[in-house]
Enzyme design. Structure first.
Site, short mmCIF file in Angstrom:
data_model
loop_
_atom_site.label_atom_id
_atom_site.label_comp_id
_atom_site.label_asym_id
_atom_site.label_seq_id
_atom_site.Cartn_x
_atom_site.Cartn_y
_atom_site.Cartn_z
CG ASP A 187 -1.99 0.99 1.23
OD1 ASP A 187 -2.38 1.41 0.13
OD2 ASP A 187 -2.48 1.35 2.32
CG HIS A 229 -5.04 7.80 3.41
ND1 HIS A 229 -4.09 8.36 2.60
CD2 HIS A 229 -5.44 6.66 2.78
CE1 HIS A 229 -3.92 7.60 1.52
NE2 HIS A 229 -4.73 6.57 1.61
P1 13P Z 1 -8.56 4.69 5.78
O1 13P Z 1 -7.49 4.64 6.83
O2 13P Z 1 -9.23 5.99 5.69
O3 13P Z 1 -9.52 3.55 5.94
O4 13P Z 1 -7.85 4.51 4.36
C1 13P Z 1 -7.17 3.34 4.05
C2 13P Z 1 -6.43 3.47 2.79
O5 13P Z 1 -6.83 4.13 1.86
C3 13P Z 1 -5.16 2.74 2.68
O6 13P Z 1 -4.47 3.02 1.53
#
Ligand code: 13P
Length: 280
Positions: free
Chosen positions: A84, A179
């Site tokens: 990620d 995020h």
């Molecule tokens: P959140 O932490 O807002 O759920 O987002 C997760 C995300 O997009 C990880 O790349």
């Protein structure tokens, strides 16, 4: 079964639903998500940020842990192990060499030309090894891994250029999601989301899934979103339960403390998967 994200996301595109991406933080988190998704019989993407990877020891440690769990828990659903927000070619290369089946290269902080060049370098390396690649354009704001940044929305022409020049497998256009927690109601640009999706063959990804109300999630899916990332919401659900448990019990065994959040994580995974995949 460890797979890349190609088939599961194309199937989601054909079926007009989204595959859940859940970020993992430790062994327990991973085990609970895998067990719940196996119970539901649905594919899942396990997202690992650079910070979470470092926390768990590194890409090799995470990859071995996930592969071990798949074997020991007899997991038969398709599982994609995904980086990620990989910040560089080197990061993605290390994760791929460690056995990750999918990477996100996030070069969105660079000007378009540079974003394209870095993303293309990752695509060339990844595709030669059967690994899928997600890229970001515009910039998703908010806080992740303790890093806070401000948002810039994606533009259709830039999305088309990035996809055409790199050959990525999925695209995360920043369109107002952030995020972490939202201040007020999220303000997503559904119009541009739909336009981008109509012009592209590849699936779109929605980051910052935490705190987006169900009706907006449904609208995003109807505008072409096929993968939705959730991190903070699982952490909050887990924390609420663990906090209560610690306040009520004089427990010191980490298995009991961490494990007191198991049901909260599993319930949230089920709730989000049901919503994203239209299972209700
Ligand atoms: P959140 O932490 O807002 O759920 O987002 C997760 C995300 O997009 C990880 O790349």
């Amino acid at each position: 079964m460890l797979v890349n994200s190609k088939e599961m996301l194309l199937e989601a595109k054909r079926g007009h639903y989204a595959v859940p991406h859940f970020n993992i933080n430790n062994l327990e988190w991973t085990k609970y998500i895998l067990e719940e998704m196996q119970e539901m019989g649905k594919p899942v993407i396990l997202g690992v940020s650079e910070g979470a990877s470092k926390y768990m020891g590194g890409w090799n440690a995470v990859s071995s842990m996930v592969q071990g769990l798949l074997k020991d828990l007899k997991i038969t659903i398709p599982v994609c192990l995904h980086v990620d927000h990989g910040s560089s070619f080197e990061t993605c290369q290390q994760a791929i060499d460690a056995g990750f089946t999918s990477v996100m290269i996030d070069a969105s902080r660079h000007p378009l030309e540079e974003n394209i060049a870095i993303t293309k370098q990752v695509v060339d390396y990844a595709h030669a090894k059967g690994v899928t690649v997600e890229a970001e354009i515009g910039h998703i704001g908010g806080t992740e891994d303790n890093i806070t940044s401000s948002a810039t929305n994606a533009r259709l022409d830039e999305c088309l250029e990035l996809v055409q020049k790199t050959g990525i497998d999925s695209l995360a256009p920043a369109l107002g999601s952030v995020h972490g927690l939202y201040k007020g109601e999220p303000n997503l640009d559904f119009q541009t989301m739909k336009e981008i999706s109509e012009h592209l063959e590849i699936p779109l990804v929605l980051h910052g899934g935490t705190g987006i109300p169900d009706f907006q999630i449904k609208e995003a899916i109807s505008c072409g979103i096929n993968k939705i990332n959730i991190n903070t919401e699982l952490q909050i659900a887990w924390h609420q339960c663990v906090k209560e448990f610690v306040e009520k019990n004089d427990a010191y065994d980490p298995r009991k403390v961490i494990g007191s959040g198991e049901k909260a994580i599993k319930d949230k995974v089920k709730e989000k998967t049901t919503l994203f995949m239209n299972l209700s």
